[in-house]
Write an enzyme that holds these catalytic residues in place. Sequence first.
Site, PDB file in Angstrom:
ATOM      1  N   LYS A  67       0.809  -1.240   0.000  1.00 55.31           N
ATOM      2  CA  LYS A  67       0.000   0.000   0.000  1.00 55.31           C
ATOM      3  C   LYS A  67       0.832   1.275   0.000  1.00 55.31           C
ATOM      4  O   LYS A  67       0.396   2.317   0.489  1.00 55.31           O
ATOM      5  CB  LYS A  67      -1.015   0.014   1.172  1.00 55.31           C
ATOM      6  CG  LYS A  67      -1.854  -1.225   1.272  1.00 55.31           C
ATOM      7  CD  LYS A  67      -2.608  -1.509  -0.001  1.00 55.31           C
ATOM      8  CE  LYS A  67      -3.046  -2.944  -0.069  1.00 55.31           C
ATOM      9  NZ  LYS A  67      -3.237  -3.420  -1.447  1.00 55.31           N
ATOM     10  N   TRP A  72       1.353   1.299  -8.880  1.00 56.52           N
ATOM     11  CA  TRP A  72       1.745   2.448  -9.695  1.00 56.52           C
ATOM     12  C   TRP A  72       3.170   2.264 -10.235  1.00 56.52           C
ATOM     13  O   TRP A  72       3.433   2.420 -11.422  1.00 56.52           O
ATOM     14  CB  TRP A  72       1.660   3.705  -8.828  1.00 56.52           C
ATOM     15  CG  TRP A  72       1.780   5.007  -9.547  1.00 56.52           C
ATOM     16  CD1 TRP A  72       1.731   5.214 -10.909  1.00 56.52           C
ATOM     17  CD2 TRP A  72       1.955   6.295  -8.947  1.00 56.52           C
ATOM     18  NE1 TRP A  72       1.868   6.556 -11.170  1.00 56.52           N
ATOM     19  CE2 TRP A  72       2.002   7.243  -9.995  1.00 56.52           C
ATOM     20  CE3 TRP A  72       2.065   6.738  -7.626  1.00 56.52           C
ATOM     21  CZ2 TRP A  72       2.162   8.612  -9.749  1.00 56.52           C
ATOM     22  CZ3 TRP A  72       2.220   8.100  -7.391  1.00 56.52           C
ATOM     23  CH2 TRP A  72       2.265   9.031  -8.428  1.00 56.52           C
ATOM     24  N   HIS A 127       7.822  -7.673  -1.468  1.00 57.88           N
ATOM     25  CA  HIS A 127       7.423  -6.845  -0.325  1.00 57.88           C
ATOM     26  C   HIS A 127       8.340  -7.144   0.863  1.00 57.88           C
ATOM     27  O   HIS A 127       8.073  -6.695   1.977  1.00 57.88           O
ATOM     28  CB  HIS A 127       5.988  -7.170   0.100  1.00 57.88           C
ATOM     29  CG  HIS A 127       4.912  -6.536  -0.739  1.00 57.88           C
ATOM     30  ND1 HIS A 127       4.957  -5.243  -1.185  1.00 57.88           N
ATOM     31  CD2 HIS A 127       3.710  -7.025  -1.175  1.00 57.88           C
ATOM     32  CE1 HIS A 127       3.847  -4.964  -1.866  1.00 57.88           C
ATOM     33  NE2 HIS A 127       3.082  -6.026  -1.879  1.00 57.88           N
ATOM     34  N   SER A 157      -5.002   3.140   3.490  1.00 60.05           N
ATOM     35  CA  SER A 157      -5.138   2.396   2.237  1.00 60.05           C
ATOM     36  C   SER A 157      -5.320   0.899   2.532  1.00 60.05           C
ATOM     37  O   SER A 157      -6.191   0.235   1.964  1.00 60.05           O
ATOM     38  CB  SER A 157      -3.893   2.638   1.382  1.00 60.05           C
ATOM     39  OG  SER A 157      -4.013   1.994   0.152  1.00 60.05           O
ATOM     40  N   ARG A 281      -7.867   3.141  -5.644  1.00 59.64           N
ATOM     41  CA  ARG A 281      -8.886   3.830  -4.856  1.00 59.64           C
ATOM     42  C   ARG A 281      -8.756   5.321  -5.129  1.00 59.64           C
ATOM     43  O   ARG A 281      -8.983   5.777  -6.221  1.00 59.64           O
ATOM     44  CB  ARG A 281      -8.719   3.454  -3.370  1.00 59.64           C
ATOM     45  CG  ARG A 281      -9.932   3.764  -2.496  1.00 59.64           C
ATOM     46  CD  ARG A 281      -9.688   3.360  -1.046  1.00 59.64           C
ATOM     47  NE  ARG A 281      -8.583   4.054  -0.419  1.00 59.64           N
ATOM     48  CZ  ARG A 281      -8.686   5.179   0.286  1.00 59.64           C
ATOM     49  NH1 ARG A 281      -9.863   5.716   0.492  1.00 59.64           N
ATOM     50  NH2 ARG A 281      -7.619   5.764   0.808  1.00 59.64           N
ATOM     51  N   LYS A 282      -8.311   6.097  -4.110  1.00 60.65           N
ATOM     52  CA  LYS A 282      -8.240   7.554  -4.273  1.00 60.65           C
ATOM     53  C   LYS A 282      -6.855   8.039  -4.689  1.00 60.65           C
ATOM     54  O   LYS A 282      -6.725   9.043  -5.382  1.00 60.65           O
ATOM     55  CB  LYS A 282      -8.531   8.191  -2.918  1.00 60.65           C
ATOM     56  CG  LYS A 282      -9.962   8.453  -2.583  1.00 60.65           C
ATOM     57  CD  LYS A 282      -9.921   9.222  -1.252  1.00 60.65           C
ATOM     58  CE  LYS A 282     -11.217   9.716  -0.781  1.00 60.65           C
ATOM     59  NZ  LYS A 282     -11.065  10.300   0.577  1.00 60.65           N
ATOM     60  N   GLY A 283      -5.844   7.391  -4.138  1.00 62.00           N
ATOM     61  CA  GLY A 283      -4.470   7.798  -4.448  1.00 62.00           C
ATOM     62  C   GLY A 283      -4.147   9.208  -3.999  1.00 62.00           C
ATOM     63  O   GLY A 283      -3.453   9.950  -4.703  1.00 62.00           O
TER      64      GLY A 283
END
Length: 317
Positions: A67, A72, A127, A157, A281-283
Amino acid sequence: MSTEKEVADEFEAKIKNLPREKNLVNDVHLYYYQGCWIPDLICSGVFSSERNFMARDDDIILSSCPKSGTTWLKALLFSIVNRTYLFALADNNPLLKVNPHELVPFIYHSQSLNIETIPPPRLLATHLLYDLLPPSIKTSSCKIVYVSRNPMDQFISLWHFSCKLKGAEAEPHHLEECFDRFCRGIHAFGPFWDHVLGYWKASLERPHKILFLKYEELKKDTASNIKKLAEFLELPFSEDEEKQGVVEEILTLCSLENLKNLAANKNGTTRTGFPNSAYFRKGEVGDWKNFLTASMVERMEKIMKEKFGKYNFSFES
Ligand code: PAP
């Protein structure tokens, strides 16, 4: 190479004695392995990649705490590295057809996909904490790109992601309880402070090997960061490319708005079985202000000061 049976036996032997906690994202468990909370579904892949993964000098490894901007960066890296042929493909650009997670696989999924057959340069992701990386990643000349994010936004997030996995009708996960676990470092691939600091320190020691990025800075000036990434990868944009607007094309192609609205990302699931849509989502930077109480913010600021302060490291809010 270990056989499947050897990997399974090793897995059983190792996992038996590890501390275990519930994951806040879904009903799976987290196992505490060498300072890192690893989701059970991934443990066997981690153990096997630890032993078998052989980095190549021209590999590019994306690393992040979940997250923090993984999806991206996967899209950006894929576009930068493959730009000479991607734009000629127009509507057949793979980024328009599949989720970025399909294009840049995690190294610990190597059991379900043959990463040996990926043509060079291989774009791979992890990760894992810096200290837990398979040794060949550190000893080879491969490059590591790390993306970090303000833990308050990272947490929000993650919380939204976990609620989305539960389903719209289900009672959302308890925000306070999840936050408490996050602050104690009990979250997938946590604790976040060890994650960030491991790569931060390594990037200071080996700046040509590890590029340390911040989500907030990427949001503020995406174009400069795309150029910085390309330079770091020794694939700088030529003057002609800049004049032709290639940087802007990549920026638009990989924007949240563009990716989120593609059918490929609205439907289907990733290799881990999570819906593709849950990754978009919103970023926004500072969305935590809409969710965290004053006492939660105070607690997190204290942790950040304690953990990051002595390294002169901070996040923008
Ligand atoms: P992962 O580590 O599980 O793959 P990751 O991609 O790091 O997840 O995080 C998802 C976050 O990145 C979401 O943030 P939010 O919940 O605060 O909105 C998601 O919206 C954001 N994100 C995904 N794609 C992009 C993008 N192209 N540009 C900016 N932010 C993005």
